[in-house]
Design a protein around this motif. Sequence first.
Motif, short mmCIF file in Angstrom:
data_model
loop_
_atom_site.label_atom_id
_atom_site.label_comp_id
_atom_site.label_asym_id
_atom_site.label_seq_id
_atom_site.Cartn_x
_atom_site.Cartn_y
_atom_site.Cartn_z
N LEU A 67 0.92 -1.16 0.00
CA LEU A 67 -0.14 -0.03 0.02
C LEU A 67 0.90 1.38 0.00
O LEU A 67 1.93 1.45 0.96
N GLU A 68 0.51 2.04 -0.92
CA GLU A 68 1.23 3.47 -1.19
C GLU A 68 0.34 4.28 -1.51
O GLU A 68 -0.61 4.26 -2.18
N TRP A 69 0.46 5.65 -0.94
CA TRP A 69 -0.47 6.71 -1.05
C TRP A 69 0.23 7.74 -2.12
O TRP A 69 1.07 8.56 -1.29
N ALA A 70 -0.20 8.07 -3.24
CA ALA A 70 0.14 9.21 -4.03
C ALA A 70 -0.62 10.36 -3.59
O ALA A 70 -1.84 10.32 -2.87
N GLU A 71 -0.14 11.54 -3.78
CA GLU A 71 -0.61 13.01 -3.45
C GLU A 71 -2.19 12.95 -3.89
O GLU A 71 -3.08 13.45 -3.05
N PRO A 72 -2.30 12.68 -5.15
CA PRO A 72 -3.85 12.77 -5.69
C PRO A 72 -4.77 12.08 -4.68
O PRO A 72 -5.97 12.34 -4.13
N ASN A 104 -20.80 15.17 -4.62
CA ASN A 104 -20.57 14.39 -5.72
C ASN A 104 -19.79 14.90 -7.01
O ASN A 104 -19.04 14.46 -7.61
N ALA A 105 -20.28 16.29 -7.22
CA ALA A 105 -19.31 16.92 -8.36
C ALA A 105 -18.17 17.44 -7.81
O ALA A 105 -17.00 17.10 -8.61
N ILE A 106 -17.65 17.45 -6.69
CA ILE A 106 -16.33 17.82 -6.20
C ILE A 106 -15.56 16.82 -6.18
O ILE A 106 -14.54 16.64 -6.52
N LEU A 107 -16.13 15.48 -5.63
CA LEU A 107 -15.46 14.30 -5.46
C LEU A 107 -15.11 13.44 -6.76
O LEU A 107 -14.22 12.84 -7.17
N GLY A 108 -15.97 13.76 -7.72
CA GLY A 108 -15.59 13.36 -9.18
C GLY A 108 -14.96 14.17 -10.07
O GLY A 108 -14.75 13.81 -11.21
N ASN A 109 -14.04 15.01 -9.53
CA ASN A 109 -13.38 16.04 -10.45
C ASN A 109 -12.00 16.24 -9.45
O ASN A 109 -12.46 17.18 -8.47
N ALA A 110 -10.86 15.96 -9.73
CA ALA A 110 -9.67 16.28 -9.11
C ALA A 110 -9.31 17.94 -8.98
O ALA A 110 -9.08 18.18 -8.09
N GLU A 161 -9.09 20.21 -5.42
CA GLU A 161 -8.11 21.01 -5.05
C GLU A 161 -8.72 22.51 -4.98
O GLU A 161 -8.20 23.14 -4.05
N ASP A 162 -9.60 22.85 -5.75
CA ASP A 162 -10.03 24.43 -5.39
C ASP A 162 -10.83 24.47 -4.25
O ASP A 162 -10.77 25.19 -3.50
N THR A 163 -11.55 23.56 -3.89
CA THR A 163 -12.45 23.44 -2.51
C THR A 163 -11.41 23.43 -1.37
O THR A 163 -11.77 23.82 -0.47
N PHE A 164 -10.44 22.72 -1.45
CA PHE A 164 -9.36 22.69 -0.54
C PHE A 164 -8.80 23.74 -0.07
O PHE A 164 -8.91 24.20 1.20
N TYR A 165 -8.44 24.50 -1.12
CA TYR A 165 -7.82 25.79 -1.01
C TYR A 165 -9.04 27.00 -0.80
O TYR A 165 -8.73 28.18 -0.11
N ARG A 166 -10.20 26.52 -0.70
CA ARG A 166 -11.39 27.62 -0.42
C ARG A 166 -11.44 27.60 1.28
O ARG A 166 -11.59 28.66 1.69
N PHE A 167 -11.04 26.48 1.70
CA PHE A 167 -11.09 26.42 3.28
C PHE A 167 -9.70 26.47 4.06
O PHE A 167 -9.59 26.56 5.34
N PHE A 168 -8.52 26.02 3.35
CA PHE A 168 -7.15 26.17 3.78
C PHE A 168 -6.49 26.86 3.28
O PHE A 168 -6.67 27.52 2.11
N PRO A 169 -5.34 27.81 3.90
CA PRO A 169 -4.72 29.02 3.23
C PRO A 169 -3.85 28.36 2.14
O PRO A 169 -3.58 27.16 2.12
N LYS A 170 -3.32 29.16 1.37
CA LYS A 170 -2.64 28.80 0.23
C LYS A 170 -1.16 28.13 0.56
O LYS A 170 -0.47 27.19 0.12
N GLN A 171 -0.80 28.84 1.63
CA GLN A 171 0.77 28.61 1.94
C GLN A 171 0.57 28.52 3.45
O GLN A 171 -0.16 29.22 4.19
#
Length: 502
Positions: free
Chosen positions: A289-294, A319-325, A329-339
């Motif tokens: 088992l290995e986990w790539a970043e995506p 469903n729309a978010i989880l079905g599109n890489a 990413e866009d949703t992640f940075y909507r709630f988390f800072p860029k850096q």
Amino acid sequence: MKKVDLLKQLTFGLQVAEDEIGELERYFVETHQWARMEKGQIDIVRGEKGSGKSAIYSLLLSRTGPFFDNGILLIPAENPRGGTVFKDLSTEPPTSEQEFVALWKLYIITLIAQQIRDFGISGSGANRIYGILEAAGLLEAKLNLRSILRAAHDYARKLSAAESLEGGMKIDPHTLLPVGVTGKIVLREPNQDLRKAGVVSIDGLFSDLDEVLESNNLTVWVLLDRLDVAFVDNHELEANALRALMRAYSDLKNTGRLALKIFLREDIWKRIMDGGMREASHLIRYVVLEWAEPTLLNLIMKRLLKNEALVQEFGLDVNAILGNARAQEDTFYRFFPKQVDQGPQKASTFKWLVTRCADGTRKTAPRELIHLLNVILEQEIRRLENGGEAPADDLLFDRSVFKMALPTVSNARLNQYLYAEYPNEKPFVSRLEGQKTAQTAQSLADLWGISQEEALTKARRLVDLGFFEERGTREDPTFWTPFLYRGALNLIQGRAETDDDD
């Protein structure tokens, strides 16, 4: 809704799969590895601690109904939680590999027989197997894993002693039973006289069982997880037990209707391989088992979007978010800072999270990542409760809380994994507290008070455990401590100096 009130309703789930069995179906990331496992193409699942082995095991158990509808009976060979079935082996372990292999086989076949009998499978072939196991004192009226293991252990010991003493098995002319045991199961294929007396080898009994399963159109998977817990206090016993299990697996893998599904930590696998295992070249139905970043990003978003309060507050289309890489990413940075650390050369927040949770192998396991996210959540709630200003726009987390969360995760990894499972390494690792993050063989020798050659051997042992990452050349290596362990040891960025550097 105030952000602090929203945050108090959020969770990234629990980092240990066994603790969130009820939620796992909602969180689980169905990778290609899972698809192969579901199709029966994988027998051995290997992975670093926290990489998701137990998640796969737990998900299999949660789907026993659908699997049975497809003709597959899933049988756990260990308690999913609580005390391990194999604990009693530590006090009086098998004395030879042959005895250990016999123990595994007797345990497995009795476990299967108990289950299929409970399912009402009968007939002359099945009843004969039940009768043989009952006569040997192995099959009982009610399923009890520890009791089955104890009986298998006792029988294997007597069987091994009897055959080694006699150089083979003899039959008592009065009882028509093999001398030294109470049943008609033996290790080697019996001779004609023994067969006439109804004696059968363990492997012969498995062949008979396979025919019973075939006639009932049933396949059995025996699941073996938590092997890291079973023998944690005795690495020599652990190695002997697992080598014997792999030999039993090798002997049984051609049984058409029976499969062992073994879940094993990668560091334990490497440890037993160090002692050599002749069957290793035949163990080809495995996955590491290995986990790539995506996939890690997908894991984070699945867990975040399982929070109904967040979904409703921002009107998210899950469903729309989880079905599109890209949407993830866009949703992640909507709630988390860029850096976390600002600057053109600094990593993005997601990359920062992944690298801070990676061990010396540069692999990030879901367990540490989930733990870090939950601690970040706790730190942000505490910051807001103390009067801190809420992050701008839709952001949920301030940059400052990310670094504040790291020591908690680092301490858990160091104390609950490295020190708990490899206590012999603690005197060496603890001496690094307050030292530089990069060490040479000479600096470690000075620190540990041993020769440079001994320090090099010890450092490479810690590389195998993921505590160090070895850099540089083979002749002139540097041992670098990953971020995951730095907080717990209060390490200082930089390269250690030695007398040779002056």
